[in-house]
Design a protein around this motif. Structure first.
Motif, PDB file in Angstrom:
ATOM      1  N   ASN A 156     -68.112 -33.284 -92.610  1.00 28.68           N
ATOM      2  CA  ASN A 156     -67.658 -34.105 -93.734  1.00 28.68           C
ATOM      3  C   ASN A 156     -67.981 -35.581 -93.510  1.00 28.68           C
ATOM      4  O   ASN A 156     -67.308 -36.463 -94.036  1.00 28.68           O
ATOM      5  N   TYR A 157     -69.014 -35.852 -92.706  1.00 23.42           N
ATOM      6  CA  TYR A 157     -69.458 -37.229 -92.475  1.00 23.42           C
ATOM      7  C   TYR A 157     -70.974 -37.283 -92.684  1.00 23.42           C
ATOM      8  O   TYR A 157     -71.730 -36.616 -91.976  1.00 23.42           O
ATOM      9  N   ILE A 158     -71.420 -38.079 -93.657  1.00 17.69           N
ATOM     10  CA  ILE A 158     -72.844 -38.234 -93.965  1.00 17.69           C
ATOM     11  C   ILE A 158     -73.222 -39.656 -93.568  1.00 17.69           C
ATOM     12  O   ILE A 158     -72.957 -40.619 -94.297  1.00 17.69           O
ATOM     13  N   ASP A 159     -73.834 -39.809 -92.405  1.00 18.70           N
ATOM     14  CA  ASP A 159     -74.010 -41.123 -91.798  1.00 18.70           C
ATOM     15  C   ASP A 159     -74.780 -42.094 -92.685  1.00 18.70           C
ATOM     16  O   ASP A 159     -74.341 -43.230 -92.904  1.00 18.70           O
ATOM     17  N   ALA A 160     -75.939 -41.690 -93.197  1.00 22.27           N
ATOM     18  CA  ALA A 160     -76.778 -42.612 -93.971  1.00 22.27           C
ATOM     19  C   ALA A 160     -76.057 -43.090 -95.230  1.00 22.27           C
ATOM     20  O   ALA A 160     -76.108 -44.281 -95.584  1.00 22.27           O
ATOM     21  N   VAL A 161     -75.375 -42.185 -95.909  1.00 23.05           N
ATOM     22  CA  VAL A 161     -74.645 -42.546 -97.129  1.00 23.05           C
ATOM     23  C   VAL A 161     -73.457 -43.444 -96.790  1.00 23.05           C
ATOM     24  O   VAL A 161     -73.182 -44.428 -97.484  1.00 23.05           O
ATOM     25  N   ASP A 162     -72.761 -43.115 -95.701  1.00 21.01           N
ATOM     26  CA  ASP A 162     -71.590 -43.900 -95.292  1.00 21.01           C
ATOM     27  C   ASP A 162     -71.986 -45.332 -94.950  1.00 21.01           C
ATOM     28  O   ASP A 162     -71.328 -46.298 -95.352  1.00 21.01           O
ATOM     29  N   ARG A 163     -73.082 -45.493 -94.200  1.00 20.35           N
ATOM     30  CA  ARG A 163     -73.517 -46.838 -93.806  1.00 20.35           C
ATOM     31  C   ARG A 163     -74.035 -47.633 -95.013  1.00 20.35           C
ATOM     32  O   ARG A 163     -73.846 -48.850 -95.092  1.00 20.35           O
ATOM     33  N   ALA A 164     -74.699 -46.963 -95.949  1.00 21.71           N
ATOM     34  CA  ALA A 164     -75.170 -47.647 -97.155  1.00 21.71           C
ATOM     35  C   ALA A 164     -73.985 -48.172 -97.966  1.00 21.71           C
ATOM     36  O   ALA A 164     -74.017 -49.292 -98.491  1.00 21.71           O
ATOM     37  N   ALA A 165     -72.928 -47.370 -98.055  1.00 20.48           N
ATOM     38  CA  ALA A 165     -71.734 -47.803 -98.782  1.00 20.48           C
ATOM     39  C   ALA A 165     -71.058 -48.970 -98.081  1.00 20.48           C
ATOM     40  O   ALA A 165     -70.562 -49.897 -98.726  1.00 20.48           O
ATOM     41  N   LEU A 229     -69.099 -44.528-108.321  1.00 18.42           N
ATOM     42  CA  LEU A 229     -69.862 -43.287-108.385  1.00 18.42           C
ATOM     43  C   LEU A 229     -71.116 -43.482-109.227  1.00 18.42           C
ATOM     44  O   LEU A 229     -72.209 -43.033-108.874  1.00 18.42           O
ATOM     45  N   GLN A 230     -70.967 -44.202-110.358  1.00 15.26           N
ATOM     46  CA  GLN A 230     -72.119 -44.461-111.215  1.00 15.26           C
ATOM     47  C   GLN A 230     -73.113 -45.395-110.528  1.00 15.26           C
ATOM     48  O   GLN A 230     -74.331 -45.230-110.669  1.00 15.26           O
ATOM     49  N   VAL A 231     -72.598 -46.350-109.747  1.00 12.54           N
ATOM     50  CA  VAL A 231     -73.479 -47.218-108.968  1.00 12.54           C
ATOM     51  C   VAL A 231     -74.314 -46.383-108.000  1.00 12.54           C
ATOM     52  O   VAL A 231     -75.522 -46.591-107.846  1.00 12.54           O
ATOM     53  N   ALA A 232     -73.681 -45.422-107.368  1.00 13.00           N
ATOM     54  CA  ALA A 232     -74.398 -44.562-106.417  1.00 13.00           C
ATOM     55  C   ALA A 232     -75.507 -43.787-107.111  1.00 13.00           C
ATOM     56  O   ALA A 232     -76.628 -43.689-106.601  1.00 13.00           O
ATOM     57  N   LEU A 233     -75.219 -43.236-108.279  1.00 10.38           N
ATOM     58  CA  LEU A 233     -76.217 -42.444-109.004  1.00 10.38           C
ATOM     59  C   LEU A 233     -77.395 -43.298-109.464  1.00 10.38           C
ATOM     60  O   LEU A 233     -78.540 -42.826-109.496  1.00 10.38           O
ATOM     61  N   LEU A 234     -77.127 -44.562-109.796  1.00 14.38           N
ATOM     62  CA  LEU A 234     -78.180 -45.421-110.329  1.00 14.38           C
ATOM     63  C   LEU A 234     -78.913 -46.209-109.250  1.00 14.38           C
ATOM     64  O   LEU A 234     -80.130 -46.381-109.320  1.00 14.38           O
ATOM     65  N   ALA A 267     -68.817 -43.403-103.218  1.00 16.06           N
ATOM     66  CA  ALA A 267     -67.773 -44.180-103.895  1.00 16.06           C
ATOM     67  C   ALA A 267     -66.565 -44.371-102.984  1.00 16.06           C
ATOM     68  O   ALA A 267     -66.021 -45.479-102.861  1.00 16.06           O
ATOM     69  N   GLY A 268     -66.125 -43.290-102.329  1.00 15.49           N
ATOM     70  CA  GLY A 268     -64.982 -43.398-101.435  1.00 15.49           C
ATOM     71  C   GLY A 268     -65.268 -44.301-100.246  1.00 15.49           C
ATOM     72  O   GLY A 268     -64.410 -45.091 -99.820  1.00 15.49           O
ATOM     73  N   ALA A 269     -66.503 -44.203 -99.703  1.00 11.34           N
ATOM     74  CA  ALA A 269     -66.869 -45.027 -98.550  1.00 11.34           C
ATOM     75  C   ALA A 269     -67.037 -46.496 -98.936  1.00 11.34           C
ATOM     76  O   ALA A 269     -66.850 -47.382 -98.095  1.00 11.34           O
ATOM     77  N   ALA A 270     -67.391 -46.773-100.178  1.00 13.78           N
ATOM     78  CA  ALA A 270     -67.507 -48.159-100.638  1.00 13.78           C
ATOM     79  C   ALA A 270     -66.122 -48.773-100.870  1.00 13.78           C
ATOM     80  O   ALA A 270     -65.887 -49.950-100.561  1.00 13.78           O
ATOM     81  N   MET A 271     -65.200 -47.984-101.409  1.00 12.81           N
ATOM     82  CA  MET A 271     -63.836 -48.478-101.592  1.00 12.81           C
ATOM     83  C   MET A 271     -63.154 -48.717-100.245  1.00 12.81           C
ATOM     84  O   MET A 271     -62.367 -49.660-100.092  1.00 12.81           O
ATOM     85  N   MET A 272     -63.458 -47.854 -99.285  1.00  9.11           N
ATOM     86  CA  MET A 272     -62.821 -47.916 -97.972  1.00  9.11           C
ATOM     87  C   MET A 272     -63.913 -47.935 -96.904  1.00  9.11           C
ATOM     88  O   MET A 272     -64.144 -46.936 -96.221  1.00  9.11           O
ATOM     89  N   PRO A 273     -64.640 -49.071 -96.748  1.00 13.47           N
ATOM     90  CA  PRO A 273     -65.765 -49.140 -95.809  1.00 13.47           C
ATOM     91  C   PRO A 273     -65.329 -48.822 -94.379  1.00 13.47           C
ATOM     92  O   PRO A 273     -64.255 -49.229 -93.939  1.00 13.47           O
ATOM     93  N   SER A 298     -56.086 -44.375-104.177  1.00 16.84           N
ATOM     94  CA  SER A 298     -54.962 -43.466-104.343  1.00 16.84           C
ATOM     95  C   SER A 298     -54.596 -42.839-103.003  1.00 16.84           C
ATOM     96  O   SER A 298     -55.367 -42.883-102.037  1.00 16.84           O
ATOM     97  N   ILE A 299     -53.417 -42.226-102.951  1.00 21.29           N
ATOM     98  CA  ILE A 299     -52.977 -41.549-101.730  1.00 21.29           C
ATOM     99  C   ILE A 299     -53.961 -40.443-101.353  1.00 21.29           C
ATOM    100  O   ILE A 299     -54.330 -40.279-100.183  1.00 21.29           O
ATOM    101  N   GLU A 300     -54.423 -39.680-102.341  1.00 23.82           N
ATOM    102  CA  GLU A 300     -55.380 -38.611-102.057  1.00 23.82           C
ATOM    103  C   GLU A 300     -56.699 -39.168-101.534  1.00 23.82           C
ATOM    104  O   GLU A 300     -57.290 -38.627-100.593  1.00 23.82           O
ATOM    105  N   GLN A 301     -57.185 -40.251-102.140  1.00 26.73           N
ATOM    106  CA  GLN A 301     -58.434 -40.858-101.687  1.00 26.73           C
ATOM    107  C   GLN A 301     -58.319 -41.337-100.239  1.00 26.73           C
ATOM    108  O   GLN A 301     -59.238 -41.159 -99.433  1.00 26.73           O
ATOM    109  N   VAL A 302     -57.180 -41.931 -99.897  1.00 28.04           N
ATOM    110  CA  VAL A 302     -56.960 -42.415 -98.533  1.00 28.04           C
ATOM    111  C   VAL A 302     -56.928 -41.241 -97.556  1.00 28.04           C
ATOM    112  O   VAL A 302     -57.564 -41.278 -96.487  1.00 28.04           O
ATOM    113  N   ALA A 303     -56.184 -40.196 -97.898  1.00 28.18           N
ATOM    114  CA  ALA A 303     -56.073 -39.039 -97.007  1.00 28.18           C
ATOM    115  C   ALA A 303     -57.437 -38.393 -96.786  1.00 28.18           C
ATOM    116  O   ALA A 303     -57.792 -38.033 -95.662  1.00 28.18           O
TER     117      ALA A 303
END
Length: 467
Positions: A156-165, A229-234, A267-273, A298-303
């Protein structure tokens, strides 16, 4: 708690291949003989403490990676697959499953894929009358399950996407408003206008008018997430497509679902780098409410984000995370711990996550022990999602977050729990068919690996005794 010797032959071979070293050169750098290295790579010997230290000192390897990854997940998944009644009494010993997962992971994955295809075929054949009436009737592996397994085996860790965010968010000094402004700026650079509208869809983008509409019925954190999320897609399409090429999905449907999943991850990694969030999580001792306020999530996003902090060399506390619906079906699952979730069906009814629906808005704590003797600190909370208008359906979910009890000092939720008292731990399992407990009062079906005794003149909690 049981201690097992560390067998990591596949990891050693993978590292040696990556370094382009011969067995002889690799053995010399590790300070062991060539035959000893050969035995370790073939899992005939466990990895010694000397080798573990040499890996860390000589190659800078995060040695926690030796005991994590695919092996335990595959063992758990194979046990569940072999619990299928189609195998009857054919359950191999646990030692054989561990050997297959360590020495022949490709074969283990092929077996799991074969069993998944069998289940899909069986379920489709069960509704053959309906399926034959459709032009698109065909039997194939579920694209949803294929994508879920992709994230499952990536830890559940995608390094390239996480670092880009993280680069997008601007490094360690971040906040909610800077991230929001950065997202608006990236969309504006493409001539895209962001609007809020009273509508049921969370997000609606029109490429022709170049207008992105966000629902005014959802909270700010959901609006920000959908905008990112839309930023990621575009703006990150090339990165997402390259990651999808690496995954080699079997169908276009699976690839499309995975692309949305990767955009959600971004999106989640950008909100919570990563760096900032890991530091805050450690400072706040993983207080979900404080992290939610600090990062506008949100609580779910943080968890969920806490369960992804598995960057090599900078790992957080290994958590498991799951979301269940009111029927007990797991709709999201991930585990960086030894605890692995059932691939099919629901969660153990003894988990506190099922009680969270009874106490909305409250965190429930639980000390739990799995059949393998590992103890956990579990946290559960409902995360029901209102529809935003009168008469709109409410989506009711509960989340579970937990870690092994050895990390209890890092959790504010473990304060005042009697972690040294063996009687304080509730016995939980994974799936009834593979659970070894003999006296569980919530068992739904007998364990596949045990003989049963049925006594007509005696009735206990269960109508049988597990041998």
């Amino acid at each position: 708690m049981r201690n097992r010797k560390l067998y990591a032959g596949a990891k050693l071979r993978e590292m040696r291949t990556r370094l382009a070293l011969t067995q002889k050169d690799f053995a010399a750098k590790l300070g062991v003989s060539l035959p000893y290295l050969n035995q370790m790579e073939n899992n005939n010997r466990p990895v010694s403490t000397t080798v573990v230290l040499a890996l860390a000192q000589e190659f800078g390897m995060d040695v926690t990676e030796l005991s994590s990854g695919d092996s335990e997940r595959m063992v758990s998944d194979m046990r569940e697959a072999l619990a299928d009644p189609v195998f009857a009494d054919a359950m191999p010993p646990l030692a054989d499953l561990r050997l297959a997962a360590s020495n022949a992971p490709a074969l283990a994955r092929a077996f799991l894929e074969l069993h998944r295809s069998y289940r899909q075929s069986h379920e489709r054949l069960a509704s053959l009358d309906e399926a034959l009436g459709r032009e698109d009737a065909r039997i194939q592996a579920s694209p949803w399950d294929e994508v879920r397994d992709f994230f499952h085996y990536c830890d559940n860790y995608i390094d390239a996407v996480d670092r880009a965010a993280e680069r997008f968010a601007g490094g360690p000094a971040t906040g909610v408003e800077p991230v929001r402004q950065a997202a608006l700026a990236q969309l504006s650079d493409r001539g895209i206008e962001v609007q809020t509208a009273d509508m049921a869809p969370l997000r609606l983008y029109d490429p022709d008018s170049r207008v992105l509409r966000l629902s005014a019925r959802v909270p700010p954190e959901t609006q920000l997430f959908q905008m990112l999320l839309q930023v990621a897609l575009l703006r990150q399409d090339a990165l997402l497509e390259a990651t999808l090429d690496f995954a080699r999905f079997q169908s276009e449907e699976a690839r499309a679902i995975a692309k949305i999943g990767l955009a959600n991850y971004y999106a989640g990694a950008a909100m919570m780098p990563y760096g900032a969030f890991l530091a805050a999580a450690q400072d706040h001792r993983h207080d979900l409410e404080r992290l939610s306020l600090e990062f506008g999530a949100s609580i779910e996003q943080v968890a969920h984000r806490l369960s992804t902090l598995q960057r090599p060399g900078a790992k957080g506390v290994p958590f498991f995370f799951a979301r269940v619906d009111q029927a007990g079906t797991i709709t999201k699952r991930h585990s960086a711990t030894r605890l692995q979730f059932a691939r099919f069906g629901g969660a153990c009814p003894l988990w506190n996550v099922h009680r969270a629906f009874e106490t909305p808005g409250r965190f429930l704590r639980q000390l739990a022990e799995t059949p393998d003797g590992v103890r956990y600190v579990n946290l559960a909370r409902d995360v029901s999602k209102p529809g935003g208008s009168w008469g709109a359906p409410v989506r009711r979910y509960a989340i579970a977050l937990g870690c092994e009890v050895r990390h209890a000092g890092s959790l504010v939720y473990a304060d005042n729990l009697d972690i040294d008292n063996a009687n304080a731990y509730e016995p939980i399992g994974i799936s009834c068919r593979i659970c070894e407990r003999r006296d569980c009062h919530q068992r739904s079906v007998p364990p596949l690996e045990r003989r049963l005794t049925v006594e007509a003149n005696e009735r206990g909690i269960l109508p049988y005794r597990v041998g």
